[in-house]
Scaffold this motif. Structure first.
Motif, short mmCIF file in Angstrom:
data_model
loop_
_atom_site.label_atom_id
_atom_site.label_comp_id
_atom_site.label_asym_id
_atom_site.label_seq_id
_atom_site.Cartn_x
_atom_site.Cartn_y
_atom_site.Cartn_z
N ALA A 16 18.97 41.08 63.36
CA ALA A 16 18.84 41.64 62.01
C ALA A 16 17.62 42.54 61.88
CB ALA A 16 18.75 40.50 60.99
N ILE A 17 16.50 42.21 62.57
CA ILE A 17 15.27 42.98 62.30
C ILE A 17 14.77 43.82 63.47
CG2 ILE A 17 14.53 41.24 60.61
CD1 ILE A 17 12.33 40.44 62.56
N SER A 18 15.37 43.68 64.65
CA SER A 18 14.90 44.52 65.78
C SER A 18 15.43 45.94 65.62
CB SER A 18 15.36 43.94 67.12
OG SER A 18 16.77 43.94 67.20
N SER A 19 14.81 46.86 66.32
CA SER A 19 15.22 48.27 66.25
C SER A 19 16.64 48.42 66.81
CB SER A 19 14.24 49.11 67.08
OG SER A 19 14.77 50.37 67.34
N ARG A 20 17.38 49.38 66.28
CA ARG A 20 18.77 49.60 66.74
C ARG A 20 18.80 50.10 68.18
NH1 ARG A 20 22.11 48.98 62.53
NH2 ARG A 20 21.33 49.42 60.44
N THR A 21 17.75 50.81 68.58
CA THR A 21 17.74 51.41 69.92
C THR A 21 16.88 50.64 70.91
OG1 THR A 21 15.90 52.81 69.24
CG2 THR A 21 18.12 53.74 69.02
N ASP A 22 16.21 49.56 70.40
CA ASP A 22 15.23 48.86 71.24
C ASP A 22 15.24 47.39 70.83
OD1 ASP A 22 13.00 47.91 72.56
OD2 ASP A 22 11.75 49.65 72.07
N GLU A 23 15.29 46.49 71.80
CA GLU A 23 15.36 45.07 71.45
C GLU A 23 14.00 44.49 71.02
OE1 GLU A 23 14.86 42.75 75.71
OE2 GLU A 23 16.83 42.84 74.81
N ARG A 24 12.93 45.31 71.12
CA ARG A 24 11.63 44.83 70.68
C ARG A 24 11.54 44.83 69.14
NH1 ARG A 24 7.46 48.72 73.49
NH2 ARG A 24 8.86 50.20 72.49
N ASP A 69 20.16 38.93 55.08
CA ASP A 69 19.23 39.31 54.01
C ASP A 69 17.90 39.85 54.57
OD1 ASP A 69 21.09 38.40 52.19
OD2 ASP A 69 20.22 36.38 52.09
N LEU A 70 17.71 39.69 55.88
CA LEU A 70 16.45 40.14 56.50
C LEU A 70 16.50 41.59 57.00
CD1 LEU A 70 15.72 36.96 58.67
CD2 LEU A 70 14.75 37.49 56.44
N GLN A 71 17.71 42.17 56.95
CA GLN A 71 17.86 43.51 57.53
C GLN A 71 16.99 44.57 56.85
OE1 GLN A 71 22.02 44.54 57.73
NE2 GLN A 71 22.46 43.04 59.31
N ASN A 72 16.73 44.36 55.55
CA ASN A 72 15.92 45.37 54.84
C ASN A 72 14.46 45.35 55.27
OD1 ASN A 72 15.29 42.94 53.70
ND2 ASN A 72 15.31 43.66 51.57
N LEU A 73 14.06 44.35 56.10
CA LEU A 73 12.69 44.33 56.63
C LEU A 73 12.52 45.34 57.76
CD1 LEU A 73 12.04 40.47 56.92
CD2 LEU A 73 11.33 41.99 55.08
#
Length: 514
Positions: free
Chosen positions: A14-22, A99-103
């Motif tokens: 939910a909160i990691s970057s779309r292009t990077d798992e960090r 619900d955490l995606q907006n972070l």
């Protein structure tokens, strides 16, 4: 150790970057703020996790989630608690993952042309020491071997000059559009042997190899390259084969850089004039620094010569005092030479100390001032070499390709006007298409070369504050040297004060001018 619950994976997704798992550290702090933990507990959790370069790896993030859960259970967050988890890690109270995606932070569109570096960043990347292997000292040049120690990789390897040579050649092939420093010469240059001993030459070459490796290991792009890691860490018997294999897998930077074919999009419209201005300024800086280095070198040599002179002066005074010849008794006055002679003998200790201090100052000036100036000069020279490669290499090849293309087009027009065999026209068309592709590649390489040149110019200016390091080292060396020498001269002054007062009541001559 315990297993990772599905909830951890869902929160990470939910909160990691779309292009990077960090996970960005800012995003993680937002997540922490959603918990019911105190600021003190939040800070403790942040301290216990690895967030280098402003990111948490997936493993670090999972570890952080476990620490949050343990803290929410009222326990003191500590990595030791995790080691005791045998079953599944505890689940933190963070709400529904969706619900955490907006972070999540939107990726910042950075301009890859710009380097955000400081001199501290560069100098902190690594420090390489190159030492002659002691048992090999004094042998012929071809047998000299070096111990190369990397602070970053915490390892020492053994290299010969031929290993450096292959490494340099491959580095130049891989990074033709970057500042690859030159190697010091393999052998004594013709006509130099008369003024430089073989030992001095080997020492100069050792220093040069050290500067070369430090510049390479601190370069923002070279430092992460497989070639560099292999050279600094491979302990096998044939490092040269290992280096060639590494290069074959990668090819040159144009083939591996994600921006290579888009370089033109990032370049400012006035890139050519910017390049000319930077080149002229860096040329002037180079010329000034060469003069500074030459002066600093002469000063270091003078300190060493001063050490020799002071030592010889002290030895002559000691020899004068040690002369055992009988002193004749003169009728006119009682001779005091016998007494004076004994006193003179004791002065050589101070002159030996003065000589040691002068020699030490010479070494400091050489190591802290001349060597830093040489490092910066090597960098500036590699920039000038790069500018020449850009003009004589990629630009020249591009022009040749265009000339060849225009010749083919004329031949094609001639073949259309005067029809020849169909096969030859088709062959010519095929060759023209190939040449068009070659020209397109040349144009892309030309823009990529300018892209790299712009970055390398920034790198030179990032290194420029080293001037303050050099001046600081120069002033500190002078202050320390003069203070140490002054103390010894003062001791000598006190010792001499009573030296010339003999039994005949003659006072010593004034030791300071009136």
């Amino acid at each position: 150790r315990g297993s990772v619950p599905l909830y951890y994976r869902e929160v990470h997704q939910a909160i990691s970057s779309r292009t990077d798992e960090r996970v960005q550290i800012e995003v993680f702090h937002r997540l922490l703020n959603r918990t019911d933990l105190s600021i003190n507990q939040q800070n403790q959790i942040t301290d216990h996790i690895d967030h280098g370069n402003g990111f948490l790896s997936k493993v670090s993030f999972y570890k952080a989630l476990a620490l949050i859960a343990l803290a929410q259970q009222g326990k003191q967050p500590s990595p030791k608690l995790l080691e005791n988890c045998i079953q599944e890690f505890p689940k933190p109270q963070l709400g529904e993952p969706k619900d955490l995606q907006n972070l999540r932070m939107q990726p910042v569109q950075e301009n890859p042309l710009l380097l955000s570096l400081t001199l501290t960043n560069l100098l902190g990347k690594d420090t390489i020491k190159v030492e002659l292997i002691p048992e090999k000292k004094g042998l012929f040049l071809k047998h000299v071997e070096y111990q190369v120690t990397s602070q970053r990789f915490k390892i020492s390897v053994y290299r010969r000059y031929s290993d450096f040579d292959i490494f340099h050649e491959l580095l130049l092939q891989r990074y033709a559009y970057r500042m690859v420093p030159a190697l010091p010469p393999k052998r004594v240059l013709k006509g130099v042997l008369a003024s430089v001993s073989e030992r001095e030459f080997i020492e100069g070459r050792r220093r040069g190899l050290g500067r070369f490796l430090n510049l390479v290991a601190r370069h923002p792009f070279f430092s992460e390259d497989e070639l560099v890691k292999t050279f600094l860490t491979f302990n096998g018997s044939d490092v040269q084969t290992k280096l060639r294999d590494a290069f074959k897998k990668m090819g040159d930077e144009f083939m591996t850089c994600r921006y290579a074919t888009q370089a033109k999009e990032y370049l400012p419209a006035d890139i050519q004039s910017r390049f000319s201005v930077s080149r002229e300024l860096i040329r002037n800086i180079h010329n000034s620094f060469q003069k500074l280095r030459d002066r600093a070198d002469r000063m270091a040599e003078r300190s060493k010569e001063n050490a020799t002179d002071l030592l010889m002066f002290g030895k002559e005074i000691s020899a004068l005092g040690s002369d055992a010849s009988p002193v004749p008794v003169l009728d006119s006055s009682k001779s005091t030479w016998g007494d004076l002679r004994n006193s003179l003998r004791g002065l050589s200790a101070e002159f030996s100390l003065l000589a040691e201090n002068a020699a030490e100052q010479g070494r400091r000036e050489e190591d802290d001032v001349v060597e830093k100036l040489n490092l910066f000069l090597d960098l500036l020279q590699s920039y000038r070499d790069l500018c020449e490669r850009h003009e004589k290499g990629v630009l020249h090849e591009h022009q040749k390709a265009l000339q060849k293309y225009s010749v083919m087009k004329r031949q094609m027009m001639s073949a259309t006007v005067q029809p020849k065999e169909q096969v030859s026209v088709e062959q010519l068309e095929s060759r023209i298409v190939q040449q068009e592709n070659a020209i397109q590649t040349m144009e892309l390489r030309n823009y990529f070369s300018l892209f790299c040149l712009h970055q390398e110019s920034q790198l030179v200016f990032t290194y420029l504050p080293i001037t303050s390091h050099i001046l600081g080292a120069f002033v500190s060396s002078q202050v320390q040297g003069h203070r140490e020498m002054g103390q010894v001269w003062n001791n000598l002054h006190s010792k001499l004060s009573g030296l010339f007062t003999g039994n005949n009541g003659l006072q010593s001559p004034p030791l300071t001018p009136k």
